[in-house]
Design an enzyme around this catalytic site. Sequence first.
Site, PDB file in Angstrom:
ATOM      1  N   TYR A 101       0.852  -1.184   0.000  1.00 26.68           N
ATOM      2  CA  TYR A 101       0.000   0.000   0.000  1.00 26.68           C
ATOM      3  C   TYR A 101       0.887   1.233   0.000  1.00 26.68           C
ATOM      4  O   TYR A 101       1.913   1.269   0.686  1.00 26.68           O
ATOM      5  CB  TYR A 101      -0.886   0.016   1.251  1.00 26.68           C
ATOM      6  N   GLU A 187      -3.615   7.556  -3.904  1.00 25.75           N
ATOM      7  CA  GLU A 187      -3.565   6.325  -3.112  1.00 25.75           C
ATOM      8  C   GLU A 187      -3.541   5.119  -4.037  1.00 25.75           C
ATOM      9  O   GLU A 187      -4.311   5.060  -5.002  1.00 25.75           O
ATOM     10  CB  GLU A 187      -4.786   6.252  -2.183  1.00 25.75           C
TER      11      GLU A 187
END
Length: 383
Positions: A101, A187
């Site tokens: 991530y 993101e």
Amino acid sequence: MDLYEHQGKELFARHGIPLVASAVVTTPQEALNAAERLGGRVAVKVQVQIGGRGKGGGIVLATTPGDAEQAAARMLRDGFKDMPVTRVLLEQLVDIAGEFYCAITLDRSAGTYLAMVSSQGGVDIEEVARTNPGAIRRTHVDPIMGLRDYQVRYLCGRLPDEARAGAAELLPKLYEVVTDDDATLVEVNPLVLLRDGRVVPLDAKVTIDDNALARHPDLAALRSEFPVDPTQARANDHGLQYVKLDGEVGIIGNGAGLVMSTLDVVTQAGGRPANFLDVGGGASADLMATSLEVVLSDPAVRSVLVNIFGGITRGELVAQGILEALQRVHARVPIVVRLDGTNAEEGRMILEAAAHPMIVPAATMLEAARRAVELARAPQKVS
């Protein structure tokens, strides 16, 4: 402005970020043809501006072009979480060796950017932060200095050895998206290590600062590609700050802070807010009428809580505005009204004297929230 995933990835491509082969389609036949071009095995991903696609059937791993066609047909026909779907992204299935991530966002409390990298990806980052906070590395990025090499090395320090070089090459490019395109959020979840050694984003969540769109006419033009909710459009046309939520108690207030507090108190009382609606500094009859029209147009609303703090606009004028609005708008559900601040007592007396059958007065915000929740749960009268 939240971009679709494929639009975010198109920005990534401009900055030299490697991507998986893909195609955007708008019909089942296009999905069939695209899946054949991509080798037959594809991920079919609904394109919407909300999350939770993986858990809600918005992502399907298709092993044949026919499966891809069927998945796309369902998404385009049924939509996703009550939102219309006009396009679907197909991506070639890849062999994944690891999932991570990464994100760069605007930290308003610190007045700078915040970069994050986690060795765990493909799951809710909030859950990772709660159960394994050591898996996430964070660092603030000075907008004048930019993302420095030592910060990149630190951020990638918890990744597997074979993924560090690719991730370290990708992070500065993501930061370029933030600075060059005026993004407040970039993101990637998951960022993946492929079996062939490449590190690529399998998702892209990009939010562009609305105030910067004048500098980016190409990005501003993307607005025309997003479905327009008629309720949201009506609120925008009248300068109302409106956000649709999933509850049953409609909220009208003046001032963002007061409205946010009202949402919290409704939740505390056991209810669920149906919306965020800030009428701003004034509460005229026209504005109250429009606000009630907007809130009552949501069929999920079973009660309305009007929470007004009189300042520049005095309480008796607010009360008169509410009564005038109810002459123009059919109140199909009870409306709980709490007035405070300047001339609030006069306003409450006006509402009491009017004795409108759908107005329920409340003295405090907590009382108003509890009453609105009770009324939302009560059987609704047919009118």
